[in-house]
Design a protein around this motif. Structure first.
Motif, short mmCIF file in Angstrom:
data_model
loop_
_atom_site.label_atom_id
_atom_site.label_comp_id
_atom_site.label_asym_id
_atom_site.label_seq_id
_atom_site.Cartn_x
_atom_site.Cartn_y
_atom_site.Cartn_z
N ASP A 273 0.82 -1.20 0.00
CA ASP A 273 0.00 0.00 0.00
C ASP A 273 0.86 1.26 0.00
O ASP A 273 1.68 1.46 0.90
CB ASP A 273 -0.92 -0.01 1.22
N GLU A 274 0.68 2.11 -0.99
CA GLU A 274 1.46 3.34 -1.10
C GLU A 274 1.12 4.33 0.00
O GLU A 274 1.92 5.20 0.34
CB GLU A 274 1.22 3.98 -2.47
N ASN A 275 -0.07 4.23 0.60
CA ASN A 275 -0.50 5.15 1.65
C ASN A 275 -0.12 4.67 3.05
O ASN A 275 -0.46 5.33 4.03
CB ASN A 275 -2.01 5.36 1.57
N ASP A 276 0.58 3.57 3.16
CA ASP A 276 1.03 3.06 4.45
C ASP A 276 2.02 4.06 5.07
O ASP A 276 2.89 4.57 4.38
CB ASP A 276 1.69 1.70 4.26
N PRO A 277 1.91 4.34 6.38
CA PRO A 277 2.83 5.30 7.02
C PRO A 277 4.30 4.89 6.91
O PRO A 277 5.17 5.76 6.81
CB PRO A 277 2.39 5.31 8.49
N LYS B 147 5.46 5.93 3.42
CA LYS B 147 5.59 7.39 3.39
C LYS B 147 6.87 7.83 4.10
O LYS B 147 7.58 8.72 3.64
CB LYS B 147 4.37 8.05 4.04
#
Length: 138
Positions: free
Chosen positions: A88-92, A95
């Protein structure tokens, strides 16, 4: 006695099918035990500069992978390869690693878990190190 006699295969086809399923069960149990045994083989940290972090692989099997440049004194930098469990690209975590890469020469500490014998992973040939946390160094 009647129930026990029904469970024992009498025909050749029954014996072959029972043998195949028995061997398949033993193989799956052995692989599950090996995966459990090798999960978290070691844990630790590495500090350096994140030089590359990219999303790669075939369309069916994609993963995040990167390089950490570790330099001590005047010695040439050592390249340490790592990957992540998440896609998942939105995983902290993703990021935080992307931020560390884009910050240039800032030192970053990566917390990792080493898994050995993970043949089913997409990144199996590249590395055994999976990032679990990121710390920015002052």
């Amino acid at each position: 006695m009647a129930i026990a006699s029904r469970l024992v295969p009498r025909s050749g086809k029954g014996i072959v099918l029972t043998s195949i399923f028995g061997l398949l069960f033993l193989f799956v149990a052995w692989q599950a035990l090996a995966a459990w045994w090798q999960h978290g083989y070691s844990v630790g940290t590495r500090t350096g500069r994140v030089s590359k972090f990219s999303y790669k692989g075939s369309p069916l099997c994609r993963y995040w992978s990167g390089d950490l440049l570790i330099s001590v004194g005047n010695a040439p930098a050592e390249v340490w390869k790592f990957t992540t469990d998440t896609r998942d690209e939105n995983d902290p975590l993703i990021k935080a690693i992307q931020t560390a890469e884009s910050s240039g020469g800032d030192r970053t500490t990566l917390h990792y878990r080493e898994d050995r014998g993970r043949w089913w992973s997409c990144a199996k040939g590249e590395t055994n190190y999976y990032i679990t946390g990121v710390e920015k160094q002052p």
